[in-house]
Design a protein around this motif. Structure first.
Motif, mmCIF file in Angstrom:
data_model
loop_
_atom_site.group_PDB
_atom_site.id
_atom_site.type_symbol
_atom_site.label_atom_id
_atom_site.label_comp_id
_atom_site.label_asym_id
_atom_site.label_seq_id
_atom_site.Cartn_x
_atom_site.Cartn_y
_atom_site.Cartn_z
ATOM 1 N N LEU A 101 10.013 2.603 0.839
ATOM 2 C CA LEU A 101 9.032 3.043 1.672
ATOM 3 C C LEU A 101 7.590 2.819 1.293
ATOM 4 O O LEU A 101 7.414 2.924 -0.091
ATOM 5 N N VAL A 102 6.881 2.073 2.108
ATOM 6 C CA VAL A 102 5.704 1.257 1.685
ATOM 7 C C VAL A 102 4.514 1.873 2.409
ATOM 8 O O VAL A 102 4.465 2.014 3.514
ATOM 9 N N ASP A 103 3.236 2.136 1.648
ATOM 10 C CA ASP A 103 2.070 2.569 2.172
ATOM 11 C C ASP A 103 1.359 1.267 2.624
ATOM 12 O O ASP A 103 1.058 0.432 1.586
ATOM 13 N N VAL A 104 1.094 1.164 3.655
ATOM 14 C CA VAL A 104 0.327 -0.119 4.545
ATOM 15 C C VAL A 104 -1.158 0.196 4.736
ATOM 16 O O VAL A 104 -1.687 -0.792 5.741
ATOM 17 N N THR A 105 -1.624 1.256 4.291
ATOM 18 C CA THR A 105 -2.891 1.458 4.729
ATOM 19 C C THR A 105 -3.721 0.607 4.565
ATOM 20 O O THR A 105 -4.958 -0.028 5.245
ATOM 21 N N GLU A 135 7.921 1.809 11.647
ATOM 22 C CA GLU A 135 6.660 2.112 11.222
ATOM 23 C C GLU A 135 6.412 3.685 11.513
ATOM 24 O O GLU A 135 6.815 4.293 12.320
ATOM 25 N N THR A 161 -0.270 2.976 12.293
ATOM 26 C CA THR A 161 0.845 2.969 11.263
ATOM 27 C C THR A 161 0.088 3.227 10.078
ATOM 28 O O THR A 161 -0.918 2.474 9.590
ATOM 29 N N ARG A 162 0.863 4.049 9.302
ATOM 30 C CA ARG A 162 0.254 4.396 7.878
ATOM 31 C C ARG A 162 1.331 3.893 6.865
ATOM 32 O O ARG A 162 0.805 3.450 5.535
ATOM 33 N N LYS A 163 2.472 4.220 7.143
ATOM 34 C CA LYS A 163 3.749 3.883 6.212
ATOM 35 C C LYS A 163 4.743 2.985 6.887
ATOM 36 O O LYS A 163 4.859 3.270 7.968
ATOM 37 N N LYS A 217 0.842 -4.876 11.640
ATOM 38 C CA LYS A 217 0.793 -3.362 11.506
ATOM 39 C C LYS A 217 0.306 -2.839 13.010
ATOM 40 O O LYS A 217 -0.663 -3.369 13.691
#
Length: 536
Positions: A377-381, A534, A339-341, A335
């Motif tokens: 659509l993925v939240d990667v926080t 990203e 990047t948040r999503k 990441k």
């Protein structure tokens, strides 16, 4: 006081109603308690405040509310007694008393109200009172907390506010304040009006015989020259050692700030920076594309500015980085800083086309099927890395069925299967009623797409894979991102293998043998792939 319902009602909360002879409505019957209890309650409050009930003064209840729980302290300096004119049956948590103090206390103190029992008086921290916390002729604002009486404003010590006038010099404040305590505890507060001269350096303050104490800023730093103007009303709070100036006027030094290229502030040493923000007029002027908007960079911590055009461009294109994975096998996505999503597109690999045998004249291989596609659509926080798998395209085989394409995935967030290989001529000759080679499909994600099935050799129709009438291999299926390849036609010379499918899951073309008799080979399926966009 208890509510007295109408005499003829059983419900204890029943309302009173007016009678109306015109409609035959009977009015409520008023019991004596409804009148007497109200009066008794009001009279008790008036008497409790020290007033004598009067038929000519209609403001006595209001006066009683203003006076509150007033009483005069008796007893000794540290063992106080008090009597409320309207006695209480017990101490009530939250009740407040205004006690007029007769003698300065000399240590821990108790209060006994109407003989209900002695209770310790404590400061706001719960500590026993120190000497001088209660001052003769001063009021102690006491609140019962269920165990103790807590000293609020007006009694002295940690809850005291005193006012005085400075009679000293520019840097040495001296004030005589009536009823000031003989000792101080942390939290004692003073308002002192300075003489008509600003300070020229460090300052001290002395109140009566207390001090002198050093005056420091609220943040603990030393007072600087000119910080306290002439005739300034200083708000000083004792911290146990020094007096802190809570309303100083000078700015604290910010050290040295340097601006990088493109940044607009440069503050050196103790220089004071003033930000002048004009008031908004009506109507507000429109924002221009060259107007500046400040922000702080997360990446390097610098303060920066953007023009409106740049700001709008940043929002219009919020993709921070695009990562592509196209090599079959496994890899790791890491990441980015901001990047948040992520928007992920996963493509399964395409199947290879079928091959033509040199022993079966008049047949051509079917095209390979395309791989499926998944979009998520993925939240990667909460994650920093994700495992990536890219499926390999199916390999073409001479004179036989093509191999299937491999599956692709982005961790557990998105996945798609590969396409089936095309039928070779041996399989086709065994049966003329075969289903089309099945395409792969998205299996995990927000959007799951199926690829295109493998095409039959020309001459077949529907799901009937018959002999080719044009000696041309079947068309490979197309995926969401990758095109399928055309079939190979026999020739006296040239390549024996049909064209390969496109990247991201296109199906390979069907093969046809050469006139020389060599077996034809179906085209390889296109490898799968993973695309990661990203987003902020």
């Amino acid at each position: 006081m208890k509510y007295a319902q109408p005499f003829d009602q059983i419900d204890p909360n029943a309302s009173y109603v007016d009678g109306n002879p015109a409609t035959g409505t009977q009015g409520s019957i008023v019991p004596a308690a409804a009148i007497e209890q109200d009066q008794r309650e009001i009279v008790a409050a008036i008497i409790g405040s020290g007033l004598t009930p009067s038929a000519s003064d209609m403001t006595q209840l209001w006066q009683a509310l203003l006076v509150g729980g007033f009483c005069v302290a008796g007893g000794t300096a540290n063992v106080l007694t008090a009597t409320l004119l309207t006695p209480l049956a017990s101490y009530l948590q939250g009740m407040r008393l205004k006690v007029l103090i007769s003698t300065n206390n000399t240590g821990p103190t108790t209060l006994n109200v109407n003989g209900l029992g002695a209770k310790a008086i404590v400061d706001r921290t719960g500590a026993p009172l120190s000497a001088g916390a209660l001052v003769a002729s001063g009021f102690a604002d006491l609140t019962y907390d269920g165990t103790h009486f807590q000293l609020g404003g007006g009694g002295g010590g940690g809850a005291t506010t005193f006012y005085g006038v400075d009679a000293g010099t520019a840097n040495a404040v001296v004030s005589t304040i009536a009823n000031a305590p003989t000792s101080l505890t942390a939290g004692a507060e003073f308002f002192i009006k300075k003489i008509a001269s600003p300070n020229t350096g460090g300052m001290t303050v002395q109140v009566n015989a207390l001090g002198p104490y050093t005056i420091i800023n609220a943040d603990g730093t030393a007072i600087s020259s000119g910080e306290v103007p002439a005739s300034y009303l200083m708000n000083l709070v004792f911290d146990g050692t020094s007096m802190r100036l809570m309303n100083g006027t000078a700015s604290t030094s910010v050290g040295a700030l340097t601006a990088s290229s493109g940044e607009g502030v440069n503050v050196n040493g103790s220089a004071v920076v003033s930000l002048n923000i004009p008031g908004l007029s009506s109507p507000v002027a429109p924002v221009g594309t060259t107007d500046l908007f400040p922000f702080q960079s997360i990446a390097d911590g610098h303060a920066r500015v953007l023009t409106l055009a740049q700001l709008m461009g940043a929002f219009a294109s919020s993709v921070l980085r695009i990562s592509t994975f196209t090599t079959p096998g496994t890899a790791t996505w890491t990441k980015g800083v901001n990047t948040r999503k992520v928007l992920v597109i996963v493509a399964g690999a395409g199947g290879a086309g079928g091959g033509d045998s040199n022993t079966l004249d008049g047949y051509s291989g079917a095209g390979g099927a395309a791989g499926g596609t998944a979009i998520a659509l993925v939240d990667v926080t909460a994650v920093s890395t994700v495992n990536v798998t890219v499926g390999a395209g199916g390999a073409g085989v001479a004179g036989a069925d093509g191999n299937a394409g491999g599956a692709s995935s982005f961790g557990t967030f998105a996945a798609a299967t590969g396409g089936q290989g095309g039928w070779g001529t041996i399989t086709l000759a065994a049966s003329t009623a075969l289903a089309a080679p099945a395409a792969g499909t998205g299996t995990v994600g927000d959007v799951k797409l199926k690829g295109q099935d493998g095409g039959p050799p020309p001459g077949g129709s529907g799901t009937i894979y018959s002999k080719s009438t044009t000696a041309l291999g079947g068309m490979g299926g197309s995926s969401f991102l990758g095109g399928g390849s055309g079939g190979y036609r026999n020739a006296a010379s040239g390549p024996v293998q049909a064209a390969n499918g496109g990247q991201y899951g296109g199906g390979g073309g069907g093969g046809d043998r050469r006139d020389s008799g060599a077996s034809g080979t179906g085209g390889n399926g296109g490898d799968g792939g993973v695309i990661v966009l990203e987003l902020f």
